[in-house]
Design an enzyme around this catalytic site. Structure first.
Site, PDB file in Angstrom:
ATOM      1  N   CYS A 132       0.844  -1.196   0.000  1.00  0.00           N
ATOM      2  CA  CYS A 132       0.000   0.000   0.000  1.00  0.00           C
ATOM      3  C   CYS A 132       0.876   1.242   0.000  1.00  0.00           C
ATOM      4  O   CYS A 132       1.547   1.530   0.997  1.00  0.00           O
ATOM      5  CB  CYS A 132      -0.911  -0.017   1.219  1.00  0.00           C
ATOM      6  SG  CYS A 132      -1.826   1.511   1.485  1.00  0.00           S
ATOM      7  N   CYS A 135      -0.410   3.961   2.471  1.00  0.00           N
ATOM      8  CA  CYS A 135      -0.120   3.635   3.869  1.00  0.00           C
ATOM      9  C   CYS A 135       1.354   3.825   4.206  1.00  0.00           C
ATOM     10  O   CYS A 135       1.694   4.346   5.276  1.00  0.00           O
ATOM     11  CB  CYS A 135      -0.497   2.182   4.163  1.00  0.00           C
ATOM     12  SG  CYS A 135      -2.148   1.686   3.640  1.00  0.00           S
ATOM     13  N   ASP A 136       2.242   3.386   3.325  1.00  0.00           N
ATOM     14  CA  ASP A 136       3.657   3.254   3.674  1.00  0.00           C
ATOM     15  C   ASP A 136       4.609   4.090   2.830  1.00  0.00           C
ATOM     16  O   ASP A 136       5.813   4.103   3.091  1.00  0.00           O
ATOM     17  CB  ASP A 136       4.065   1.779   3.555  1.00  0.00           C
ATOM     18  CG  ASP A 136       3.191   0.869   4.394  1.00  0.00           C
ATOM     19  OD1 ASP A 136       2.985   1.191   5.572  1.00  0.00           O
ATOM     20  OD2 ASP A 136       2.704  -0.150   3.867  1.00  0.00           O
TER      21      ASP A 136
END
Length: 311
Positions: A132, A135-136
């Site tokens: 992701c 997300c990251d």
């Protein structure tokens, strides 16, 4: 002993399908609960831009899911997040769903568990492999990344990584062409910080004291291998059905998707499938919502028939 609760409907999964089903079930005055293993919204939360949801030409995935969750909350539907389902029994008139904290008995169940990313299978593992970008990706500003995949997800997430400031991005696809939308391909492939390769496979990772320093890629036509300096790897190799809870109970196709009928019913009375977990041609947020609408309306009729109120 765990506390027990009797409800009309248990919805397993709190993504777009699960929340849409809950909205329609609540409007039908069905006592409903959503059980979600992570947080509501599912994979849509990690989508940077969602396009063409009616009334929203463009919207961030997490924002869209927050709006949907607010709608669910306005109808007072209980939602259990970060919920581990330990046992699921779907046969019989009353279904049983046991979580780590409670046991639910319900007349009907909607399975809206969606899909999960195909995991990376390599000799070495490390913490710098992600699924992701939203997300990251923030940790890789000013760093080099490798992105695996040639579809829309890989291209969209790559554009997001470039937007937040990665220093260089290498896109790798095993097939001999990319499959993303042409407009997205043009936008990414002309970017001056991008190197894109087809017919290429990631075969291993290079680590220094457990930290990623390089990625070994192989040209599938020549067999030649090369080690690319990278700080992170983002994997978008497709998705597989999230059916671990019920694959031995509900009829599935050879790929593991639910064989749902026109009413979203499975081969078990009172059990319905909705969203990306179903066998279907197209998987979009809007198709998941459509499935869920049908499933919830079918549950309403099913429960009324149980009570003898419908001829």
């Amino acid at each position: 002993m765990k506390p027990e609760q009797h409800v009309d409907l248990v919805i397993v999964g709190g993504g777009p399908a699960g929340m849409t089903a809950a909205i329609y079930a609540a409007q039908a005055n069905l006592h409903t609960v959503i059980l979600e293993e992570s947080v509501t919204g599912g994979l849509v939360n990690s989508t940077h831009t969602v396009q063409n949801v009616p009334s929203y030409p463009n919207i961030h995935g997490m924002e869209l899911m927050e709006k949907m969750r607010a709608h669910v909350d306005s109808l007072s539907v209980p939602v259990e997040e970060v919920c581990e389902i330990e046992a699921l029994s779907l046969e019989g008139e009353m279904k049983t769903v046991e979580t780590d904290e409670e046991v639910y008995h319900s007349k009907a169940v909607i399975l809206a568990t969606g899909r999960k990313p195909v995991p990376l299978d390599l000799p070495h593992e490390c913490d710098e492999v992600h699924y992701c970008a939203v997300c990251d990706g923030g940790a890789y500003k000013g760093k080099r990344v490798l992105v695996l995949g040639g579809g829309n997800s890989a291209f969209d997430e790559s554009l997001y990584l470039l937007q937040i400031g990665v220093s260089h991005l290498t896109l790798v696809e095993t097939e001999d062409r990319f499959f993303a939308a042409e407009s997205t391909q043009k936008q990414l492939l002309t970017h001056d910080r991008t190197d894109a390769r087809t017919g290429t496979k990631l075969v291993d990772l290079r680590l220094d004291d457990g930290r990623l320093t390089g990625a070994v890629v192989e040209n599938l036509a020549t067999g030649q291998q090369e080690t690319l300096p990278v700080d992170g790897v983002f994997v978008f190799l497709g998705q597989i059905p999230n059916n671990d809870l019920f694959r031995d109970q509900v009829a599935l196709n050879d790929k593991g998707y639910i064989l749902a009928g026109a009413d979203m019913g499975t081969d078990i009375p009172g059990v319905y499938g909705a969203g990306d977990i179903n066998e279907k041609v197209y998987r979009q947020i809007t198709t998941a919502m459509g499935d869920a609408t049908v499933a919830a309306l079918s549950v309403e009729r099913y429960i009324r028939n149980l009570k003898g109120n419908v001829s």
